[in-house]
Design an enzyme around this catalytic site. Structure first.
Site, PDB file in Angstrom:
ATOM      1  N   GLU A   1       6.619 -24.914 -10.999  1.00  0.00           N
ATOM      2  CA  GLU A   1       6.849 -25.390  -9.628  1.00  0.00           C
ATOM      3  C   GLU A   1       8.280 -25.827  -9.328  1.00  0.00           C
ATOM      4  O   GLU A   1       8.723 -25.767  -8.183  1.00  0.00           O
ATOM      5  CB  GLU A   1       5.953 -26.611  -9.367  1.00  0.00           C
ATOM      6  CG  GLU A   1       4.479 -26.329  -9.422  1.00  0.00           C
ATOM      7  CD  GLU A   1       3.720 -27.637  -9.442  1.00  0.00           C
ATOM      8  OE1 GLU A   1       3.144 -27.983  -8.397  1.00  0.00           O
ATOM      9  OE2 GLU A   1       3.713 -28.315 -10.483  1.00  0.00           O
TER      10      GLU A   1
ATOM     11  N   CYS B   1       0.826  -1.210   0.000  1.00  0.00           N
ATOM     12  CA  CYS B   1       0.000   0.000   0.000  1.00  0.00           C
ATOM     13  C   CYS B   1       0.862   1.262   0.000  1.00  0.00           C
ATOM     14  O   CYS B   1       0.376   2.334   0.383  1.00  0.00           O
ATOM     15  CB  CYS B   1      -0.901  -0.012   1.234  1.00  0.00           C
ATOM     16  SG  CYS B   1       0.057   0.029   2.746  1.00  0.00           S
TER      17      CYS B   1
ATOM     18  N   HIS C   1       8.383   5.536  19.437  1.00  0.00           N
ATOM     19  CA  HIS C   1       9.174   4.319  19.617  1.00  0.00           C
ATOM     20  C   HIS C   1       9.517   4.133  21.095  1.00  0.00           C
ATOM     21  O   HIS C   1       9.341   3.050  21.657  1.00  0.00           O
ATOM     22  CB  HIS C   1      10.454   4.411  18.783  1.00  0.00           C
ATOM     23  CG  HIS C   1      11.291   3.175  18.861  1.00  0.00           C
ATOM     24  ND1 HIS C   1      11.205   2.167  17.954  1.00  0.00           N
ATOM     25  CD2 HIS C   1      12.205   2.767  19.780  1.00  0.00           C
ATOM     26  CE1 HIS C   1      12.026   1.193  18.286  1.00  0.00           C
ATOM     27  NE2 HIS C   1      12.652   1.540  19.395  1.00  0.00           N
TER      28      HIS C   1
ATOM     29  N   CYS D   1       2.134  -6.661  -5.945  1.00  0.00           N
ATOM     30  CA  CYS D   1       3.079  -5.876  -5.140  1.00  0.00           C
ATOM     31  C   CYS D   1       3.610  -4.688  -5.933  1.00  0.00           C
ATOM     32  O   CYS D   1       4.254  -3.810  -5.370  1.00  0.00           O
ATOM     33  CB  CYS D   1       4.255  -6.756  -4.730  1.00  0.00           C
ATOM     34  SG  CYS D   1       5.329  -7.179  -6.130  1.00  0.00           S
TER      35      CYS D   1
ATOM     36  N   GLY E   1      -1.220 -17.298  -6.419  1.00  0.00           N
ATOM     37  CA  GLY E   1      -2.041 -18.447  -5.991  1.00  0.00           C
ATOM     38  C   GLY E   1      -1.187 -19.506  -5.322  1.00  0.00           C
ATOM     39  O   GLY E   1      -1.433 -19.870  -4.185  1.00  0.00           O
TER      40      GLY E   1
HETATM   41  C1  LIG Z   1       5.793  -3.239  10.178  1.00  0.00           C
HETATM   42  C2  LIG Z   1       6.508  -2.756  11.398  1.00  0.00           C
HETATM   43  C3  LIG Z   1       7.782  -3.205  11.638  1.00  0.00           C
HETATM   44  C4  LIG Z   1       8.450  -2.795  12.770  1.00  0.00           C
HETATM   45  N1  LIG Z   1       9.718  -3.257  12.978  1.00  0.00           N
HETATM   46  C5  LIG Z   1      10.389  -2.866  14.069  1.00  0.00           C
HETATM   47  C6  LIG Z   1      11.698  -3.340  14.332  1.00  0.00           C
HETATM   48  O1  LIG Z   1      12.254  -4.115  13.558  1.00  0.00           O
HETATM   49  N2  LIG Z   1      12.310  -2.930  15.463  1.00  0.00           N
HETATM   50  C7  LIG Z   1      11.707  -2.084  16.341  1.00  0.00           C
HETATM   51  O2  LIG Z   1      12.302  -1.749  17.329  1.00  0.00           O
HETATM   52  N3  LIG Z   1      10.487  -1.611  16.121  1.00  0.00           N
HETATM   53  C8  LIG Z   1       9.805  -1.984  15.019  1.00  0.00           C
HETATM   54  N4  LIG Z   1       8.543  -1.525  14.810  1.00  0.00           N
HETATM   55  C9  LIG Z   1       7.922  -0.675  15.834  1.00  0.00           C
HETATM   56  C10 LIG Z   1       8.128   0.810  15.557  1.00  0.00           C
HETATM   57  O3  LIG Z   1       9.454   1.149  15.780  1.00  0.00           O
HETATM   58  C11 LIG Z   1       7.225   1.565  16.490  1.00  0.00           C
HETATM   59  O4  LIG Z   1       5.922   1.214  16.209  1.00  0.00           O
HETATM   60  C12 LIG Z   1       7.346   3.064  16.282  1.00  0.00           C
HETATM   61  O5  LIG Z   1       8.623   3.512  16.533  1.00  0.00           O
HETATM   62  C13 LIG Z   1       6.319   3.824  17.086  1.00  0.00           C
HETATM   63  O6  LIG Z   1       6.338   5.182  16.694  1.00  0.00           O
HETATM   64  P1  LIG Z   1       5.019   5.947  16.211  1.00  0.00           P
HETATM   65  O7  LIG Z   1       5.386   7.347  15.980  1.00  0.00           O
HETATM   66  O8  LIG Z   1       4.426   5.265  15.071  1.00  0.00           O
HETATM   67  O9  LIG Z   1       4.091   5.782  17.481  1.00  0.00           O
HETATM   68  P2  LIG Z   1       2.523   5.893  17.585  1.00  0.00           P
HETATM   69  O10 LIG Z   1       1.906   4.616  17.164  1.00  0.00           O
HETATM   70  O11 LIG Z   1       2.035   7.110  16.902  1.00  0.00           O
HETATM   71  O12 LIG Z   1       2.374   6.080  19.144  1.00  0.00           O
HETATM   72  C14 LIG Z   1       2.742   5.055  20.011  1.00  0.00           C
HETATM   73  C15 LIG Z   1       2.585   5.474  21.471  1.00  0.00           C
HETATM   74  O13 LIG Z   1       3.545   6.468  21.818  1.00  0.00           O
HETATM   75  C16 LIG Z   1       2.926   7.560  22.497  1.00  0.00           C
HETATM   76  N5  LIG Z   1       3.655   8.758  22.110  1.00  0.00           N
HETATM   77  C17 LIG Z   1       4.128   9.041  20.885  1.00  0.00           C
HETATM   78  N6  LIG Z   1       4.804  10.198  20.919  1.00  0.00           N
HETATM   79  C18 LIG Z   1       4.744  10.654  22.183  1.00  0.00           C
HETATM   80  C19 LIG Z   1       5.260  11.803  22.849  1.00  0.00           C
HETATM   81  N7  LIG Z   1       5.992  12.696  22.197  1.00  0.00           N
HETATM   82  N8  LIG Z   1       4.993  11.945  24.161  1.00  0.00           N
HETATM   83  C20 LIG Z   1       4.250  11.055  24.818  1.00  0.00           C
HETATM   84  N9  LIG Z   1       3.754   9.953  24.256  1.00  0.00           N
HETATM   85  C21 LIG Z   1       4.002   9.745  22.950  1.00  0.00           C
HETATM   86  C22 LIG Z   1       1.515   7.548  22.006  1.00  0.00           C
HETATM   87  O14 LIG Z   1       0.688   8.144  22.981  1.00  0.00           O
HETATM   88  C23 LIG Z   1       1.237   6.084  21.802  1.00  0.00           C
HETATM   89  O15 LIG Z   1       0.773   5.521  22.985  1.00  0.00           O
HETATM   90  C24 LIG Z   1       7.834  -1.910  13.684  1.00  0.00           C
HETATM   91  C25 LIG Z   1       6.554  -1.442  13.442  1.00  0.00           C
HETATM   92  C26 LIG Z   1       5.888  -1.859  12.307  1.00  0.00           C
HETATM   93  C27 LIG Z   1       4.492  -1.375  12.051  1.00  0.00           C
HETATM   94  S1  FES Z   2       4.558  -9.849  -8.575  1.00  0.00           S
HETATM   95 FE1  FES Z   2       5.189  -9.373  -6.588  1.00  0.00          FE
HETATM   96  S2  FES Z   2       3.679 -10.352  -5.397  1.00  0.00           S
HETATM   97 FE2  FES Z   2       3.210 -11.028  -7.354  1.00  0.00          FE
HETATM   98  S1  FES Z   3       1.811  -2.608   4.442  1.00  0.00           S
HETATM   99 FE1  FES Z   3      -0.133  -1.827   4.081  1.00  0.00          FE
HETATM  100  S2  FES Z   3      -1.166  -3.484   3.272  1.00  0.00           S
HETATM  101 FE2  FES Z   3       0.714  -4.348   3.885  1.00  0.00          FE
END
Ligand SMILES: Cc1cc2nc3c(=O)[nH]c(=O)nc-3n(C[C@H](O)[C@H](O)[C@H](O)COP(=O)(O)OP(=O)(O)OC[C@H]3O[C@@H](n4cnc5c(N)ncnc54)[C@H](O)[C@@H]3O)c2cc1C
Ligand code: FES
Ligand code: FES
Length: 1347
Positions: free
Chosen positions: A1278, A57, A363, A122, A814
């Site tokens: 396959e 997406c 984070h 994709c 598939g």
């Molecule tokens: C697909 C995917 C892969 C990931 N892989 C990894 C990885 O390999 N390693 C890893 O460590 N992490 C990983 N993560 C986690 C990612 O690092 C954290 O989700 C991200 O850092 C959170 O930040 P955000 O801004 O999105 O937080 P949000 O989701 O926006 O907020 C999270 C929380 O933080 C609070 N918050 C945010 N900012 C503040 C602030 N300034 N003061 C007070 N509270 C606050 C919010 O209230 C909320 O409760 C992954 C996440 C995803 C979706």
């Molecule tokens: S071409 Fe990448 S998922 Fe099918």
């Molecule tokens: S990352 Fe959004 S659909 Fe998979």
């Protein structure tokens, strides 16, 4: 609710068009907005996981940076972006980048023409990641390209061609993929008329780079001037958006933010939403108020001081990475230890999109136990600057904060404003460690931050901090151990004591959530050992200039042990694809044998290719969501629908009682009646006006159960309970018992192969449209077998088949998973359509798809092999059990295929193969690419390595010795000529320089203790097709219209394998007209009836014959006209034919290859032909962490005369990478209650772009012919899958080298996948020995093994 007032207007731009949302709902994501907004209707952006984990997406968001005043472009995953966060932003989707209707963007053109699209699901995400990269760096480096694509998954291509397209933009790109020669192979043959790279009829280029239009950055969409004006004079007012359940408040000033936080202390701050949104989806978290600080510039301030760096909490992780990189380049190394450690993890943390979205504050505050940054920030003595209306204060990012202790935490009204990270100092060392299932885009199993400070000029520990992630509910500090080590010298004694203390303090119970307990315990000490060595090295550098009073304390690290220090670096894969060019006399217009681009390639790349769920909403459409069993084996006592029916928008709930016809079969019901047989079995289905309402309603349905017994999940238990789905299948040859009497040695062993999830990028989906007349139904469905859907719907609704039309435009992958199951979803949706009279759309979430549908059968194999000391195998007895799940599905057939194919490339005179499918309480397993072969043949190949180990010979010698050598008969007595098999094998040994490299591997292993290399070459004989003649029949319908254009229809489905492209190549050759005259619209049961599933690698073969037949019929009819006017044009001939009342429509038919198997006699001719191949892979493992890198893979495959080498090489590469996933990283985890844990890309790791071997070469065997098939081509869908096992055997080869060196006994229990956990634990050493082991009888494990 805080603000009862009206919502503000949400203003943003999409593809240069202004969007004003007057009722923006904070719960609506950008992805659903783009796809469902009836004005925009931008369905190019795809849904595949909804969790930010797959990149399907991806879109680009552009904003003006208030500090630098520059426009920033960054990729994001639209499934995690709330529309309310887009105020003042410009969104660019794949449709905004370019279109085939207007102008293609070079990114789109190149990904398509480089054959970087197969199913194409994709592709829009890939395009957007690449496009965003180019907006920021018009000539990126290859490393930047790899980084930009690491967050995008592709299940089809194996990534190589996607990278190839991206590389054409890179500075380093040299135009030719011929590695290492230094010059383009185009230069080799000056007089070559073909524009493709050619040498002695062997081509090495699949596309012509020179044809690509150049990238012209001035042509890009500009940032909307209106948004610029808005940014220059930012709105200071608080903006509020009220949704149905949630209110979004976005203050314009910091003061207002603090006021709002005081007023709504429970409301979270929403930044990247990458933590909040997944928790809402998976844990049901709900927040009625969200505070968005997106417009507060104070949270993005970065300040540098003499002693450290303060970074605003609102800065994205991508920005943090840039800031740290800058600081590292400015400061002396000793000051940047913490920054370097953070940078190391920021490179592998998630994908680029997540790093662009996630904030540093989010984070830290999320305090995920797996957080990659918190352990480093904690040891680096970072402090958090908190602010509230009351004022500011500082707290340390300490173990107490990380544990969430109230005394060390934020107060509810406080926010994190910034983070201070001090510089490190001389005599201080900071390191970061991390081990995940794969190198990139995977959550860590365990990570760690470690810091030590020495008394100046000595190796006396003055301060020490160690924290671990992934070993508890929060990041854990080993504070006590560290305290106890203060004052100690940095030597072996300290190391030993530290390890013992760490294991004691960072204890992990046997039942710990997440499992992998012993592995994690081992990593705790292995990481510390790495740290110990690293610091020792650094100390030596530092101490040298000083007088060293106690130098005897610095143990010399021998060169052999230094290998512990190096991390595997991501390298951009290189490689060559070789194929035979077409005959020089072949007319230019004839496309057969040429690397023609996938017919839909350009549409995939622009998002204009329509998939099932891209069909615009139809009038009165309703949405369906499925209710599934939470019990593995239970009686249904009651189902209470009342609460669900009360939810606004809910129209009905469909249960088994609503089915007018048959409810599946007695053993495999569509909707459960009275009892359930597995977790995930479908019980009923909610129909509502929107998908959100339908999903909310399923939560409200109350089902009570009564547990039944026995509940069986594992093959072991099934054998114990004699629980099988069908009788044993057996093949025998020679006299096995007698042979065992005469051999020199016998070895017995076990092989366990885990299951595999199809993980097609497009989840299961169907749209059923009831018509007003005669109970007719139109069904648009993502399936490999529309006739089966049609038949099932007919019997379910009790209406004749002729009222039901199934349409398949294209399928987003598939791999066998869309043969049987789509009929179930189609039938349930059809019941809903019949009952409500409305069209029904059913789109499975990734979680539901993985839960409900089974996958590849897990396998348990036992073998006994008798052989001579020279490696000649005389007797082989293999018994296999597969875990079939709770219904028969394809399990009997899979067992049969497995047994038939088990001998692989070997001629062993005395054989006995037996197989059984176990009945267990798991979702029914089903067809999957290779259909039993990839699991079963791993047992055979494991026998070979066991024999090699016993004989003290290399496995390739045993393989060669036992391989078919001459024309012979297979175990089922089918005649077989191994000539091409042997050619593939020899060519593979040759092109990979196998024997030289085997010696180099041995040399490497002698010199390195902690890193080992392994190399393996695997032969393959893969039989193509179904073992029944009737399954090889195919039909086609070809119409020629009066303007000369031709419409081709056939019984095959476009799954990404390029079948439609190949069919038009066939029609073009037969009718002698260019492909541009030809078109395929869709596969439909109304045009070609009674079709066979597109499977078994035979689709293009059989349908090709049918298309050929139809075209030949038509050409025959046209012959007299052509003869009469040989100089005429095609259009003139068609016009004349019409005038002369010659039918311009013909049905083509292919009666099929003969195939049969007599199981009573154990003989037959079950397969029309074989595909041969061989693969050689080399890997390097890290014995301390279990990680591996793939150094090189060479594949030689016998495609005979490929219909389309680009497509066939694409199939080989894609299948190989999928196979590599099966054997290395893809691991399904079930709870002891039979609940599948791994239901998304976070927990289930399919290969990513960084898993492609560093050198990846594929060659099609030249000058090979088969008289049987169309134009002497072969089906390659396959077979490549099994060649992925060469990586598995290379890993086990490396592990064997480590074990030999450590003097550990051989182990004849083979486990696949060879995950980092398996590798680490198999390379036993002093660290694995020191970890505590639990008695399995004393606790309930977190997960069970079902193979
Ligand atoms: C697909 C995917 C892969 C990931 N892989 C990894 C990885 O390999 N390693 C890893 O460590 N992490 C990983 N993560 C986690 C990612 O690092 C954290 O989700 C991200 O850092 C959170 O930040 P955000 O801004 O999105 O937080 P949000 O989701 O926006 O907020 C999270 C929380 O933080 C609070 N918050 C945010 N900012 C503040 C602030 N300034 N003061 C007070 N509270 C606050 C919010 O209230 C909320 O409760 C992954 C996440 C995803 C979706
Ligand atoms: S071409 Fe990448 S998922 Fe099918
Ligand atoms: S990352 Fe959004 S659909 Fe998979």
């Amino acid at each position: 609710m805080p603000c009862p007032s009206r919502s503000d207007e949400l203003v943003f731009f999409v593809n240069g068009r202004k969007v004003i949302e007057r009722n923006a709902d904070p719960e609506v994501t950008l992805l659903s907005f783009l796809r469902k907004n009836w004005i925009l209707c931008l369905t190019g952006t795809k849904y595949a996981c909804g969790r930010g984990g797959c990149g399907a997406c991806t879109v680009m968001v552009s904003k003006r940076d208030p500090t630098s005043q520059e426009i920033r472009h960054f990729s994001v995953t639209a499934c995690l972006v709330p529309i309310c966060s887009l105020y003042g932003a410009a969104v660019t989707t794949v449709e905004g980048v370019g279109s085939i209707k207007t102008r293609l963007h070079p990114v789109q053109e190149r990904i398509a023409k480089s054959h970087g699209t197969q199913c194409g699901f994709c592709t829009p995400g890939m395009v957007m990641s690449m496009y965003t990269l180019l907006r920021n760096h018009p000539q990126p480096s290859e490393e930047q390209l790899l980084e930009a694509l690491a967050g995008n998954l592709c299940r089809c291509t194996g990534y190589r061609p996607i990278l190839a397209s991206g590389k054409t933009f890179c500075l380093e790109s040299n135009g030719c993929q011929q590695k290492g020669t230094g010059k383009c192979c185009l230069d080799l043959e000056e007089n070559d008329s073909s524009s493709l790279c050619r040498k002695r009829d062997i081509c090495t280029e699949l596309f012509v780079k020179e044809e690509f239009q150049p990238l012209d950055p001035t042509q890009e969409l500009i940032f909307p001037p209106e948004l610029l004006r808005m940014a220059e004079d930012p709105e200071k007012r608080t903006l509020t958006f009220h949704g149905e359940r949630v209110t979004w408040i976005s203050p314009g000033t910091f003061k207002d933010l603090l006021e709002l936080k005081a007023k709504h202390p429970e409301a979270p701050l929403i930044l990247g939403n990458t933590s909040l949104r997944p928790a809402m989806r998976s844990k049901g978290h709900f927040h009625p108020i969200l505070l968005s600080p997106a417009r507060i510039s104070e949270l993005n301030v970065v300040s540098k001081t003499n002693d450290g760096l303060t970074i605003g909490a609102g800065c994205s992780l991508a920005h943090v990475k840039d800031i740290l990189a800058e600081r590292v380049s400015e400061l002396p190394e000793e000051k940047t230890q913490t920054y370097r450690a953070l940078l190391k993890h920021l490179k592998s943390l998630a994908g680029q999109q997540i790093r662009n979205m996630a904030s540093l504050g989010g984070h830290i505050i999320s305090r995920h136990s797996y957080s990659d940054l918190n352990p480093i920030l904690a040891v680096g003595n970072a402090t958090l600057n908190l602010t509230s209306e009351e004022g500011t204060r500082r707290i340390p990012l300490s173990e107490h904060f990380l544990a969430g202790l109230a005394s060390a935490d934020l107060k509810p009204e406080e926010i994190l404003e910034s983070v201070y990270i001090p510089h490190s100092q001389k005599w201080e060392f900071v390191s970061a460690f991390r081990q995940a299932q794969c190198q990139q885009n995977a959550l860590p199993n365990v990570n760690a931050g470690m810091r030590v400070l020495f008394k100046e000029g000595t190796d006396i520990i003055e301060d020490l901090s160690i924290t671990y992630g992934g070993v508890g509910a929060a990041t854990v500090s080993a504070h006590k151990s560290c305290q106890q080590l203060l004052g100690r010298q940095w030597d072996e004694l300290m190391l030993d004591e530290a390890c013992r203390r760490l294991l004691d303090e960072v204890s992990l119970p046997g039942w710990a959530p997440g499992g992998r307990v012993e592995f994690k315990r081992t990593l705790v000490v292995s990481f510390f050992f790495k740290f110990y060595l690293q610091v020792l090295q650094e100390l030596k550098k530092l101490i040298r200039p000083f007088p060293v009073p106690n130098s005897r304390h610095y143990p010399e690290i021998s060169d052999r042990f230094l290998s512990a220090l190096e991390d595997f670096q991501g390298t951009v894969p290189q490689g060559v694809q070789r194929y035979q060019s077409v005959d020089s006399h072949q007319p230019l217009q004839d496309p057969v044998g040429r690397p023609v681009m996938h017919l839909s390639g350009l549409k995939h790349a622009t998002g204009e290719a329509e998939f099932c769920d891209d069909i615009p909403m139809v009038d009165k459409e309703l949405h369906m969501a499925l209710v599934t069993s939470t019990r593995a084996y239970a009686k249904i006592i009651s189902i209470d629908l009342s609460k669900a029916l009360e939810i606004p928008g809910v129209v009905d709930v469909i249960t088994a009682k609503d089915i007018p016809g048959t409810n599946g079969t007695e053993d495999d019901k569509l909707l459960a009646v009275d009892e359930v047989l597995c977790v995930g079995q479908i019980i009923c289905a909610v129909v509502a006006e929107t998908d959100v309402q339908a999903k909310r309603a399923i939560e409200k349905i109350k089902i009570t159960y009564e547990e039944l017994e026995p509940i069986i999940f594992t093959i072991e238990d099934a054998i114990k309970h004699n629980s099988f789905l069908c009788p044993e299948k057996k093949l025998e040859q020679g006299n096995i018992e007698e042979a065992f009497e005469t051999v020199d040695q016998i070895v017995e062993g076990e092989v366990h192969v885990g299951g595999q999830e199809h993980f097609y990028m497009e989840t299961q989906r169907v749209l059923v449209i009831p018509k007003t007349e005669d109970k007719e139904l139109d069904i648009y469905v993502s399936t490999q077998d529309p006739a089966h859907v049609q038949k099932t719907v007919s019997s379910t609704l009790n209406i004749p088949i002729n009222r039901i039309t199934c349409h398949v435009k294209r399928v987003g992958g598939g791999f066998g998973g869309k043969i049987g199951r789509p009929a179930v979803f189609g039938a349930i949706a059809a019941v809903g359509a019949l009952k409500t009279g409305h069209p029904i759309r059913l789109v499975l979430d990734r979680e539901d798809d993985m839960l409900i549908t089974g996958g590849r059968h897990p396998l348990f194999g036992k073998y006994k092999v008798g052989f001579m000391n020279n490696g000649r195998i005389k007797a082989l007895d293999i018994e296999c059990f597969i875990n079939g799940g709770c219904t028969l599905d394809d399990s009997e057939l899979v067992t049969e295929f497995l047994i038939l194919k088990l001998e692989n490339a070997y001629k062993i005179r005395n054989l006995r193969f037996r197989g059984r499918a176990c009945l267990t309480n798991l979702p029914s397993n089903t067809a999957f690419r290779g259909f039993g072969f990839p699991q079963g043949t791993l047992v055979t190949e494991s026998c070979i390595t066991a024999v090699a180990a016993k004989c003290g010979l290399p496995p390739e010698k045993i393989r060669e010795k036992n391989m078919y050598q001459t024309v012979d008969k297979t175990i089922y007595k089918q005649a077989f000529n191994p000539e091409s098999l042997i050619r593939c094998w020899n060519e593979c040994l040759d092109t990979s320089s196998f024997h030289n490299r085997r010696m180099q591997v041995e040399e490497f292993n002698k010199k390195n203790y902690w890193k080992k290399r392994g190399i393996a070459v695997i032969p393959m004989k893969f039989s193509v097709g179904f073992a029944a003649t009737s399954y090889h029949q195919a039909a086609a319908l070809v119409h020629i219209y009066t303007d000369g254009s031709v419409l081709v229809t056939h019984g095959g489905n476009e799954l990404g394998q390029g079948i439609h492209t190949k069919m038009l190549q066939v029609a073009s050759r037969e009718l002698k007209i260019p492909m541009s005259y030809l078109h395929i619209c869709e596969t439909s049961t109304a045009t070609v009836p009674n079709t066979i599933a597109t499977a078994a690698s035979i689709g293009a073969d059989t349908n090709g014959r049918a298309v050929q037949n139809a075209c030949q019929i038509l050409l025959k009819r046209l012959e007299p006209i052509i003869k009469k006017n040989p100089e005429g044009t095609w259009e003139e001939w068609i016009e004349a034919a019409f005038e002369q009342r010659i039918s311009l429509s013909a049905t083509g038919y292919f009666r099929g290859y003969k195939a049969f198997m007599d199981w009573e006699k154990g003989e037959g001719d079950p397969f029309p032909y074989y595909v041969y191949g061989a693969a050689c892979s080399e890997v390097e493992i890290d014995c301390l962490t279990g990680a591996h890198k793939k150094i090189r893979t060479d594949i030689v495959m016998d495609a005979c005369c490929s219909l389309n080498p680009a497509i066939d090489i694409g199939q080989i590469e894609g299948a190989f990478i999928q196979g590599m996933g099966l054997y290395t990283t893809e691991e399904l985890k079930y709870s002891p209650e039979g609940v599948l844990y791994s239901r998304g890309p976070d927990e289930y790791k399919i290969p990513t772009i960084s898993d492609v071997p560093e050198e990846f070469n594929v060659s099609l065997l030249p000058s090979s012919q088969t008289p049987l098939t169309i134009y002497s081509s072969k089906g390659l869908g396959e077979s490549g899958m099994f060649l992925g096992s060469s990586v598995f055997f290379a890993i086990t080869d490396a592990v064997a080298a480590a074990r030999k060196e450590r003097d550990i006994a051989e182990d004849f229990t083979v486990k696949s996948p060879a995950t980092p956990e398996w590798v680490r634990m198999a390379c036993a050493d002093r660290f694995t020995e020191m970890i505590p082991r639990d008695d399995p009888k004393t606790f309930k494990p977190w997960s069970i093994t079902v193979a």
